[in-house]
Design a protein around this motif. Structure first.
Motif, mmCIF file in Angstrom:
data_model
loop_
_atom_site.group_PDB
_atom_site.id
_atom_site.type_symbol
_atom_site.label_atom_id
_atom_site.label_comp_id
_atom_site.label_asym_id
_atom_site.label_seq_id
_atom_site.Cartn_x
_atom_site.Cartn_y
_atom_site.Cartn_z
ATOM 1 N N ALA A 69 2.062 5.896 -14.318
ATOM 2 C CA ALA A 69 3.378 6.290 -13.797
ATOM 3 C C ALA A 69 3.138 7.194 -12.593
ATOM 4 O O ALA A 69 2.166 7.962 -12.560
ATOM 5 N N GLU A 70 3.997 7.101 -11.605
ATOM 6 C CA GLU A 70 3.836 7.949 -10.424
ATOM 7 C C GLU A 70 4.079 9.410 -10.804
ATOM 8 O O GLU A 70 4.851 9.718 -11.710
ATOM 9 N N GLY A 71 3.380 10.276 -10.103
ATOM 10 C CA GLY A 71 3.497 11.709 -10.409
ATOM 11 C C GLY A 71 2.467 12.144 -11.438
ATOM 12 O O GLY A 71 2.085 13.311 -11.480
ATOM 13 N N GLN A 124 13.643 -1.612 -12.635
ATOM 14 C CA GLN A 124 14.711 -2.578 -12.357
ATOM 15 C C GLN A 124 14.114 -3.937 -11.986
ATOM 16 O O GLN A 124 14.530 -4.977 -12.522
ATOM 17 N N LYS A 125 13.123 -3.923 -11.108
ATOM 18 C CA LYS A 125 12.494 -5.172 -10.654
ATOM 19 C C LYS A 125 11.918 -5.954 -11.826
ATOM 20 O O LYS A 125 12.109 -7.164 -11.941
ATOM 21 N N ASP A 126 11.235 -5.250 -12.714
ATOM 22 C CA ASP A 126 10.558 -5.957 -13.804
ATOM 23 C C ASP A 126 11.549 -6.460 -14.849
ATOM 24 O O ASP A 126 11.363 -7.530 -15.434
ATOM 25 N N VAL A 186 -8.709 -2.704 0.633
ATOM 26 C CA VAL A 186 -8.304 -3.254 1.930
ATOM 27 C C VAL A 186 -6.792 -3.455 1.965
ATOM 28 O O VAL A 186 -6.150 -3.638 0.929
ATOM 29 N N ASP A 187 -6.255 -3.423 3.174
ATOM 30 C CA ASP A 187 -4.818 -3.619 3.344
ATOM 31 C C ASP A 187 -4.565 -4.116 4.759
ATOM 32 O O ASP A 187 -5.319 -3.783 5.689
ATOM 33 N N LEU A 188 -3.517 -4.900 4.927
ATOM 34 C CA LEU A 188 -3.156 -5.380 6.265
ATOM 35 C C LEU A 188 -2.468 -4.276 7.063
ATOM 36 O O LEU A 188 -2.400 -4.330 8.287
ATOM 37 N N ALA A 203 -1.821 1.410 9.499
ATOM 38 C CA ALA A 203 -1.423 2.826 9.440
ATOM 39 C C ALA A 203 -1.735 3.393 8.049
ATOM 40 O O ALA A 203 -2.189 4.536 7.911
ATOM 41 N N ARG A 204 -1.504 2.582 7.047
ATOM 42 C CA ARG A 204 -1.748 3.044 5.682
ATOM 43 C C ARG A 204 -3.251 3.285 5.469
ATOM 44 O O ARG A 204 -3.651 4.288 4.875
ATOM 45 N N ILE A 205 -4.056 2.363 5.974
ATOM 46 C CA ILE A 205 -5.511 2.518 5.817
ATOM 47 C C ILE A 205 -5.988 3.755 6.596
ATOM 48 O O ILE A 205 -6.807 4.541 6.100
ATOM 49 N N ASN A 226 2.268 -5.931 -3.394
ATOM 50 C CA ASN A 226 3.640 -5.731 -3.873
ATOM 51 C C ASN A 226 4.251 -7.043 -4.381
ATOM 52 O O ASN A 226 3.943 -8.116 -3.862
ATOM 53 N N THR A 227 5.100 -6.920 -5.393
ATOM 54 C CA THR A 227 5.789 -8.091 -5.953
ATOM 55 C C THR A 227 7.288 -7.760 -6.068
ATOM 56 O O THR A 227 7.826 -7.643 -7.169
ATOM 57 N N PRO A 228 7.940 -7.569 -4.912
ATOM 58 C CA PRO A 228 9.352 -7.121 -4.957
ATOM 59 C C PRO A 228 10.287 -8.203 -5.484
ATOM 60 O O PRO A 228 9.890 -9.366 -5.612
#
Ligand SMILES: NC(=O)C1=CN([C@@H]2O[C@H](COP(=O)(O)OP(=O)(O)OC[C@H]3O[C@@H](n4cnc5c(N)ncnc54)[C@H](O)[C@@H]3O)[C@@H](O)[C@H]2O)C=CC1
Ligand SMILES: O=C(O)[C@H]1O[C@H](OP(=O)(O)OP(=O)(O)OC[C@H]2O[C@@H](n3ccc(=O)[nH]c3=O)[C@H](O)[C@@H]2O)[C@H](O)[C@@H](O)[C@@H]1O
Length: 525
Positions: A212-214, A326-328, A83-85, A88-90, A138-140
């Motif tokens: 990892a992405e990709g 970087q974020k982490d 689920v997501d708010l 458009a993504r859903i 997300n945890t930006p």
């Protein structure tokens, strides 16, 4: 890509978790043998636990989508609802054009969607029905307030947690999938317990994601390890055993490790910090190579053959990107400072600073080789994603480079095989600056292919290591013929055979190798 799915199916699946056709999964009484629990006696979690029948994942992003699609694919007896708010993504997850590009993802989603995998905006219904809920929001990095620029913004985690407490009418296992600072599980527990309906119990687990992405699908199919952190209580161990069963649908039991919650949370930050540190280390060495005549690929190779070092993550580059490294690390820096460990904080901060330095250093080399000015010159930027095989541009080094080139008054033409044009404009626009896109478009254009990007250009700058940019794939003779002379290539990813493209006539400058062209100070000595 089609090959990934059959390969996956051929993996031995733990017999203990396979249901015979028609057999109902039992909710109680299952016992998980032999899960490795570090720092606890091995048998300690061989205890009764529920069998998960229904999973909800809050957050249909780069992690929640692929991870839970694979869980559904591997566990046809479990209903998985993501689920997501973001409507458009859903909608995109429910369409033929998935919202993220990831090799192998289409096959997994299409083989499972509508059977036991569902995408929905109905967060409440997803929570109500689930035995186990992944929080994969997300945890930006915080952009305002205390800790701005370093601390993680846990607002999305908190609001998802509050939603679970508000809606749940039965016991739930709540799993931190997002990457969070150490001891976030404790805050989640306070929120859940303070808001729970009478007689409703929540168990919190940490289950960080290492994909990892990709390469997300193959990382999920063949993980190095699955990590589950829990409280060392009977309920905690029981919840961990239930989640371990879900992964045992395709992961060998001895790769599923359990440990205490705080170790698990910190292990995720630590793994990303160590990976990024390797890249900054090799990039720091690339600067020495450029100044001495050593070749960074040769140095990486020589060091990587030492089995204590190993060959992976030693590829020099124009800098690491992506939403997490970087974020982490900044999160770890903040944690260290909060714990009054300034030397530890400074140590990790340097990994990020080295990354910024690498991008500046590479830009300076471009400017210096192009006779100290970019004004009015055309630069073709090959690649805008933060790495190959993804359309994700978060923290992509290409964004920083394009912005530096803009400051130097260059014209920039960008080509990337997977990044949407609208994403490029979003990335180049300062948040909050209205109508900036039109001004940017006077200096920056998006090309339909690499030939168009390079036509009339003074230089090509390779920012992403897409295979499409290799000299074995692209017609560099055609590109050379269309460019201004001298025609430069700046290879920020070491993907080109420099000798071959030099023979065509290009001036080739490669990261981690000494400069080959026009060194002003020496020539004028
Ligand atoms: N992107 C990656 O490759 C990896 C990311 N991670 C971690 O996983 C977490 C998620 O990352 P991504 O999937 O990349 O983020 P993302 O930004 O792609 O997805 C997060 C999704 O959560 C949704 N969301 C936020 N709050 C919500 C709420 N209260 N209710 C429902 N939906 C909500 C957002 O609309 C968004 O679609 C982060 O903590 C990240 O550090 C961990 C490993 C790999
Ligand atoms: O927590 C996360 O988000 C994830 O972060 C990284 O995954 P990701 O950022 O998707 O991709 P990586 O392959 O790690 O690449 C990150 C950046 O480093 C660069 N890189 C990578 C390897 C290398 O040798 N050199 C190098 O410059 C890549 O080009 C890219 O810009 C980790 O590899 C995952 O284990 C982790 O789950």
């Amino acid at each position: 890509m089609a090959s990934i799915v059959p390969k996956l199916e051929s993996l031995a699946v733990s017999a203990a978790n396979q249901l015979s056709p028609g057999e109902e999964p039992s909710r109680a009484g299952a016992v998980t043998p032999g899960i490795k629990r570090l720092s606890r006696p091995l048998g300690a979690i061989d205890i009764p636990h529920i069998t998960i029948k229904s999973i909800c994942c809050i957050g249909a992003g780069y992690v929640g989508g692929p991870t839970c699609a694979v869980i559904a694919h591997k566990n046809p007896h479990i209903k998985v609802t993501i689920v997501d708010l973001n409507a458009a993504r859903i909608a995109a997850w429910n369409s033929d054009e998935l919202p993220i590009y990831e090799p192998g993802l289409d096959e997994v989603v299409k083989s499972t969607r509508g059977k036991n995998l569902f995408f929905s905006t109905d967060v409440d219904a997803g929570i109500l029905e689930a035995d186990l809920i992944f929080v994969s929001v997300n945890t930006p990095t915080k952009i305002k307030g205390i800790g701005a620029g370093f601390a993680a913004d846990l607002g999305y985690v908190e609001s998802a947690t509050r939603k679970i407490a508000e809606v749940a009418k039965s016991d739930k296992i709540v799993v931190e999938k997002s990457t969070v600072p150490c001891r976030t599980a404790q805050s989640m527990r306070y929120i859940l317990e303070a808001n729970a309906k009478p007689d409703i119990h929540f168990d919190i687990l940490s289950n960080p994601e290492f994909l990892a992405e990709g390469t997300a699908i193959s990382d999920l199919f063949y993980p190095d390890r699955v990590l589950i952190g829990s409280l060392d209580t009977e309920r905690g161990r029981s919840a961990a055993a239930s989640l371990a069963d879900v992964y045992a649908g395709w992961v060998a039991r001895d790769q599923i490790i359990t440990m205490n919650l705080w170790s698990s949370e910190l292990s995720k930050l630590a793994a990303n910090a160590l990976l990024a540190q390797r890249i900054s280390s090799i990039n720091a060495l690339s600067a020495i190579c450029e100044a001495t005549g050593a070749d960074i690929d040769e140095v990486s190779y020589a060091c990587g053959l030492d089995t204590r070092i190993g060959p992976k993550f030693l590829k020099a580059s124009v800098g690491f990107g992506g939403s997490c490294f970087q974020k982490d690390i900044l999160n770890l820096v903040y944690l260290s400072e909060s714990l009054h460990l300034p030397e530890v904080a400074a140590y990790w901060k340097q990994v990020v600073e080295m990354n910024e330095y690498q991008k500046r250093r590479f830009t300076n080399r471009v400017i210096s080789c192009l006779f100290n000015t970019l004004t009015g010159k055309k630069i073709a930027v090959f690649g805008f994603a933060f790495k190959k095989d993804t359309g994700d541009t978060r923290e992509s080094p290409a964004i920083t480079l394009v912005n530096y080139f803009r400051e130097e008054k260059a014209y920039i033409s960008i080509y990337d095989p997977k990044v949407e044009e609208s994403q490029v404009w979003m990335d180049l626009t300062e948040p909050g600056v209205v109508d900036e896109t039109e001004a940017i478009k006077k200096q920056v254009s998006i090309a339909a292919n690499p030939y168009e990007a390079a036509a009339g250009a003074d230089a090509i700058v390779i920012c992403t290591e897409w295979n499409d940019f290799r000299e074995t794939v692209l017609d560099y003779e055609r590109i050379y013929a269309s460019m201004k002379k001298p025609a430069f290539i700046f290879d920020g990813r070491l993907i080109l055979d420099a000798k071959k493209v030099t023979q065509i006539g290009f001036k080739v400058e490669t990261i981690g190798r000494p400069r080959t062209t026009f060194v002003q100070s020496k020539d004028f000595e």
